[in-house]
Write an enzyme that holds these catalytic residues in place. Structure first.
Site, short mmCIF file in Angstrom:
data_model
loop_
_atom_site.label_atom_id
_atom_site.label_comp_id
_atom_site.label_asym_id
_atom_site.label_seq_id
_atom_site.Cartn_x
_atom_site.Cartn_y
_atom_site.Cartn_z
N PRO A 150 4.18 47.84 37.68
CA PRO A 150 3.12 46.86 37.91
C PRO A 150 2.26 47.27 39.10
O PRO A 150 2.77 47.77 40.10
CB PRO A 150 3.90 45.58 38.23
CG PRO A 150 5.19 46.05 38.79
CD PRO A 150 5.49 47.39 38.19
N TYR A 183 -16.64 46.16 34.14
CA TYR A 183 -15.87 45.46 33.09
C TYR A 183 -16.38 44.04 32.83
O TYR A 183 -15.69 43.27 32.18
CB TYR A 183 -14.39 45.31 33.50
CG TYR A 183 -13.72 46.53 34.06
CD1 TYR A 183 -13.55 47.67 33.30
CD2 TYR A 183 -13.23 46.52 35.36
CE1 TYR A 183 -12.90 48.78 33.82
CE2 TYR A 183 -12.58 47.62 35.88
CZ TYR A 183 -12.42 48.75 35.11
OH TYR A 183 -11.78 49.83 35.63
N CYS A 240 -28.87 49.07 45.61
CA CYS A 240 -30.13 49.22 44.87
C CYS A 240 -29.87 49.41 43.39
O CYS A 240 -29.95 50.52 42.86
CB CYS A 240 -30.92 50.39 45.42
SG CYS A 240 -31.52 50.01 47.06
N TYR A 267 -7.66 47.17 42.54
CA TYR A 267 -8.78 47.95 42.02
C TYR A 267 -10.12 47.58 42.66
O TYR A 267 -11.16 47.65 42.02
CB TYR A 267 -8.86 47.83 40.48
CG TYR A 267 -7.57 48.20 39.78
CD1 TYR A 267 -7.16 49.53 39.76
CD2 TYR A 267 -6.75 47.24 39.20
CE1 TYR A 267 -5.95 49.88 39.15
CE2 TYR A 267 -5.54 47.59 38.59
CZ TYR A 267 -5.16 48.92 38.57
OH TYR A 267 -3.97 49.26 37.98
N1 LLP Z 1 1.13 52.56 34.79
C1 LLP Z 1 0.19 53.33 34.25
C2 LLP Z 1 0.57 54.56 33.58
C3 LLP Z 1 -1.16 52.94 34.31
O1 LLP Z 1 -2.08 53.70 33.77
C4 LLP Z 1 -1.50 51.74 34.97
C5 LLP Z 1 -2.90 51.32 35.08
C6 LLP Z 1 -0.48 50.98 35.56
C7 LLP Z 1 0.83 51.41 35.43
C8 LLP Z 1 -0.74 49.70 36.31
O2 LLP Z 1 -1.32 48.71 35.53
P1 LLP Z 1 -1.52 47.24 36.16
O3 LLP Z 1 -0.15 46.64 36.34
O4 LLP Z 1 -2.22 47.41 37.44
O5 LLP Z 1 -2.33 46.51 35.16
N2 LLP Z 1 -9.39 49.80 37.00
C9 LLP Z 1 -8.97 48.84 35.99
C10 LLP Z 1 -7.51 48.96 35.68
C11 LLP Z 1 -7.12 50.35 35.24
C12 LLP Z 1 -5.66 50.43 34.98
C13 LLP Z 1 -5.25 51.83 34.78
N3 LLP Z 1 -3.86 52.02 34.64
C14 LLP Z 1 -9.34 47.45 36.47
O6 LLP Z 1 -9.91 47.31 37.55
O7 LLP Z 1 -9.10 46.46 35.77
#
Ligand code: LLP
Length: 433
Positions: free
Chosen positions: A287, A330, A357, A387
């Protein structure tokens, strides 16, 4: 709840956010220690302590928010971490994060990144393609170290979230396709290598998810392949990584407890392992967002206000898409409040824009704020802990804001803001001009 209103002031983890803005300057990211720890403790209780016969572990996904202090907090809490780049690995090393609790992920690992992962002796490398194998093996020979390898598979399951953050469907740049001709030679090569130790399989289906069905479907597919691996090589999958992706509250989403996802997955894991005839694998999760998103608030100072008759009222702030690209990228939605007018009625519809800008540099569209909003007020935007900082940019040569940690009324820098000097320090005027 670490966020509360006292009089007209918004407090976060015991700190008056208006005072924090005055003391540290804006724009500013603020992270609550107690909010992060609440999520970490929930995971410890419901995923680690609830399964005492396993070696289940939580590998925090650094990409959501990383810095030396964050790694120190996670280390003290006994967590593992997931890193996806030489830079995240370097930062973790700098914080003294124990190598064996680092898992190295990523879809195009560079030879130099693999070299430093092996040199440091990370706990796991999560393989994303066959081309990585010779690189890992030669680094193992160089440092005379054996590496634990997990294989990231693409389970071919489409999770329901924004298209850009779906990762587990068949057409994906991540993971290894579930194809006998592709997967089995990789497993064989790992099993045959004296430098590599085959640990198991990894999946990650997407991010900001609120239902467990896609997780369960993907796990079922993953375990079919654990069965095929057992049959073909008599090799046991001893670990399964479920990935991350657990959804959080930005505006009106209802956050599910970790148990909602993890209990049925643990049950399915156990059932499928019995069917295959292997010991129940240890489970790992990654997570990121769900640990840090709601622990973060961004503070901005209100500047110019423009009312366009019959169209809209723009309230500008001193940050924007450079510190939070998620709205432009997004169409992400957030909630916010005027930190020094927290008790006032929100009776005016405004659009909050940044200082970059670009017309798309909007943080909140048609959002209700108090009519009295004026230059100098402090806008606090919620749930920006994941993020935000890690996706920040220097667009328009704006420095990346700093990050302050708040805890029970105390505050301190975690990351100092970038300076103009730092922005330009790598710039060179070549002698060929
Ligand atoms: N494990 C892997 C292999 C991943 O690719 C990701 C996220 C995570 C874990 C963690 O996921 P989380 O628990 O944070 O949802 N920039 C985007 C999110 C990209 C996520 C990429 N991978 C945003 O701002 O929503």
């Amino acid at each position: 709840m670490v966020r509360e209103t006292r009089g007209n002031r918004l407090f976060f983890d015991g700190c008056d956010l208006t005072e924090i803005a005055e003391k540290y300057g804006t724009p500013l990211y603020v992270m609550s220690y107690n909010d992060m720890m609440d999520h970490i403790n929930e995971l410890k209780k419901d995923f680690i302590d609830a399964y005492p016969d396993t070696k289940n572990r939580v590998a925090y996904a650094s990409k959501a928010f990383a810095c030396t202090a964050m790694y120190k907090i996670l280390d003290k809490a006994g967590m593992s971490i997931d890193v996806v780049s030489g830079g995240e690995l370097y930062t973790a090393r700098k914080a003294g994060f124990p190598a064996e609790r680092i898992e190295f992920n990523g879809n195009n690992k560079q030879p130099s990144e693999i070299d430093s992962a092996v040199e440091y002796g990370v706990g796991r490398i999560i393989l994303d393609g066959i081309q990585e194998l010779p690189l890992i093996e030669s680094a193992c020979k160089k440092y005379n170290k054996k590496m634990n390898i997990m294989i990231r598979i693409t389970p071919g399951v489409a999770a329901s979230t924004h298209d850009y953050i779906v990762t587990g469907k068949k057409d994906s740049k991540f993971g290894i396709p579930l194809d006998e001709e592709i997967l089995m030679p990789i497993v064989k090569e790992i099993l045959d290598s004296k430098w590599l130790n085959f640990c198991g399989l990894h999946m990650h289906i997407g991010s900001q998810l609120f239902t467990n069905d896609a997780y369960l479907k993907a796990l079922d597919v993953l375990m079919d392949w654990a069965g095929k691996i057992k049959e073909k090589f008599d090799a046991d999958v001893s670990e399964v990584n479920f990935g991350g992706g657990f959804g959080v509250r930005y505006t009106d989403e209802v956050r599910k407890p970790y148990k909602y996802f993890l209990d049925p997955m643990m049950e399915l894991l156990k059932k499928r392992a019995e069917e295959i005839g292997i010991a129940c694998p240890d489970a790992v999760i990654e997570p990121g967002r769900s640990i840090v998103a709601e622990a973060g608030v961004t503070l901005y100072k209100v500047g110019q206000i423009k009312s366009i008759p019959g169209v809209r009222k723009y309230v500008s702030v001193d940050g924007g898409m450079g510190d939070n690209i998620r709205v432009a990228l997004y169409q992400a939605k957030y909630d916010a409040c005027i930190a020094n007018k927290a008790d006032e009625t929100c009776d005016d519809k405004v659009t909050v824009c940044g200082k970059y800008c670009e017309s798309g540099d909007i943080l909140l569209t048609d959002y209700m704020l108090p009519r009295s909003v004026k230059a100098g007020d402090i806008l606090a935007m919620y749930s920006t802990g994941a993020y935000g900082f890690t996706m920040a940019s220097n667009y328009n040569m704006n420095p990346v804001p700093g990050v302050v940690l708040v805890r029970d009324g105390k505050s301190a820098w975690m990351i100092k803001p970038q300076t103009y000097e730092e922005l330009t320090q790598n710039m060179v005027i070549p002698d060929i001009i």
